[in-house]
Design an enzyme around this catalytic site. Structure first.
Site, PDB file in Angstrom:
ATOM      1  N   ARG A   7       8.638  30.147  79.293  1.00 35.67           N
ATOM      2  CA  ARG A   7       8.626  31.924  79.673  1.00 35.67           C
ATOM      3  C   ARG A   7       7.243  31.610  81.072  1.00 35.67           C
ATOM      4  NH1 ARG A   7       3.176  33.959  76.174  1.00 35.67           N
ATOM      5  NH2 ARG A   7       1.522  31.812  76.302  1.00 35.67           N
ATOM      6  N   GLU A  55      12.960  48.648  71.506  1.00 35.26           N
ATOM      7  CA  GLU A  55      14.323  47.878  72.023  1.00 35.26           C
ATOM      8  C   GLU A  55      15.104  47.642  71.486  1.00 35.26           C
ATOM      9  OE1 GLU A  55      10.507  44.977  70.153  1.00 35.26           O
ATOM     10  OE2 GLU A  55      11.470  46.931  69.380  1.00 35.26           O
ATOM     11  N   PHE A  80      13.010  40.219  68.079  1.00 32.83           N
ATOM     12  CA  PHE A  80      12.888  41.373  68.134  1.00 32.83           C
ATOM     13  C   PHE A  80      14.057  41.638  69.112  1.00 32.83           C
ATOM     14  CE2 PHE A  80       8.641  41.094  68.064  1.00 32.83           C
ATOM     15  CZ  PHE A  80       8.424  41.768  67.201  1.00 32.83           C
ATOM     16  N   ASP A 114       0.775  33.630  64.463  1.00 30.72           N
ATOM     17  CA  ASP A 114       1.431  35.096  64.293  1.00 30.72           C
ATOM     18  C   ASP A 114       2.726  34.875  63.205  1.00 30.72           C
ATOM     19  OD1 ASP A 114       1.087  35.291  66.094  1.00 30.72           O
ATOM     20  OD2 ASP A 114       2.398  35.766  67.806  1.00 30.72           O
TER      21      ASP A 114
END
Length: 316
Positions: A7, A55, A80, A114
């Site tokens: 990322r 989104e 998402f 998470d």
């Protein structure tokens, strides 16, 4: 070995390409610090759009921008992007074949603490099934930067899968990325591991472990899931006679399925898919989750031994 999250490399690549391509715009769903699109935002604030926690709407906005001649890169977490916004991707982007790039970060179980709600394990299956969608999963920072450029040059929708956790840098600065062409990182004649994303470094470690036991294992970096390099898969099957696939994704619908489909039609050989086995993830540190779900070099080495045993049995 240096470790950089894919990322992070994505954010840097966007900022660099923004100087070359004035039509490039970036959209984010209020996660720019996590997806690293904030790097682009600081450099080109007038070409950055924070769509908020919406989104589905972001995908529609991206479709409109693409229809107007812009080249939008949409970023959010993979769960998402592909889950919450699948209908918008299908109807507004893939169906009209618009030039939208969906760069989804925090994919796989290495999202870690998470937990299952944020660990996309089915995103490749969803995106791979969409007609005309190119699907890329880079293995390291260098490959990510090259993949972002390749995505920009594709005239049509692209799904780019990125990770949260730092991963080893495997490629040098002169690495040449060719979309749809697997990269052979290690030659071998006994069996082949075909890996994608973070599992490429795990595959190389497994191959070295097996080499210490006298086994010669090839490692292919399959950075493009679609279009799959069927020629490289078939060549590996013909030359080594046994295949293991490795992915940080469900074994249903991702790299393992794509390779099995190719082998089933072209060159059936003993094969095993290493990945998440039809279960959801859970909260934990990335290294603990990789161990629990069988995605370590040790597990890959054991899978190779299994297919080698089946290969030898078939030869008797």
């Amino acid at each position: 070995m240096e470790k950089i999250a894919t990322r992070e490399a994505y954010g840097r690549a966007l900022a660099a390409l923004g100087e070359e391509q004035p039509a490039l715009v970036v959209l984010d769903a209020d996660l720019s610090k996590s997806t690293k699109t904030a790097i682009f935002q600081r450099k080109f604030p007038e070409r950055f759009f924070n769509c908020g926690v919406a989104e589905q709407n972001m995908m529609g906005v991206a479709a409109g921008l693409a229809a107007s001649g812009k080249i939008p890169f949409c970023s959010t977490f993979a769960v998402f992007a592909t889950g919450r916004a699948f209908d918008q991707i299908r109807q507004s982007i893939a169906y009209p074949r618009l030039n939208v790039k969906i760069a989804a970060s925090h994919a796989g179980i290495t999202v870690g603490e998470d937990g299952a709600s944020h660990q996309a394990l089915e995103d490749l299956a969803l995106m791979r099934a969409l007609p005309g969608m190119t699907v890329l999963v880079p293995a390291d920072a260098v490959e990510t930067e090259k993949a972002v450029r390749a995505a920009l040059e594709v005239d049509g929708p692209v799904y780019l899968r990125l990770g949260r956790a730092p991963v080893p840098v495997l490629h040098g600065p002169d690495f040449i990325f060719r979309l749809g062409e697997a990269v052979c990182l290690r030659e071998g004649k006994d069996a082949t591991i075909i890996a994608t994303g973070i599992m490429v470094s795990q595959a190389l470690e497994a191959a070295q472990m097996l080499a210490d036991e006298g086994l010669d294992v090839r490692v292919l970096d399959m950075h493009t899931i679609k279009p799959l390099d069927v020629a490289a898969v078939v060549r590996a099957a013909l030359e080594t006679g046994a295949i293991v696939t490795a992915e940080e994704h469900s074994i249903i619908g991702g790299l393992g399925s794509a390779v099995a489909e190719a082998l089933g039609e072209e060159c059936p050989v003993p094969m095993k898919r290493v990945g998440i086995k039809d279960v959801f993830g859970e909260s934990g540190r990335p290294e603990e989750l990789l161990e629990k779900y069988g995605l370590t070099p040790y597990h890959l080495a054991e899978a190779v031994k299994e297919v080698l045993a089946r290969k030898q049995a078939a030869c008797r």
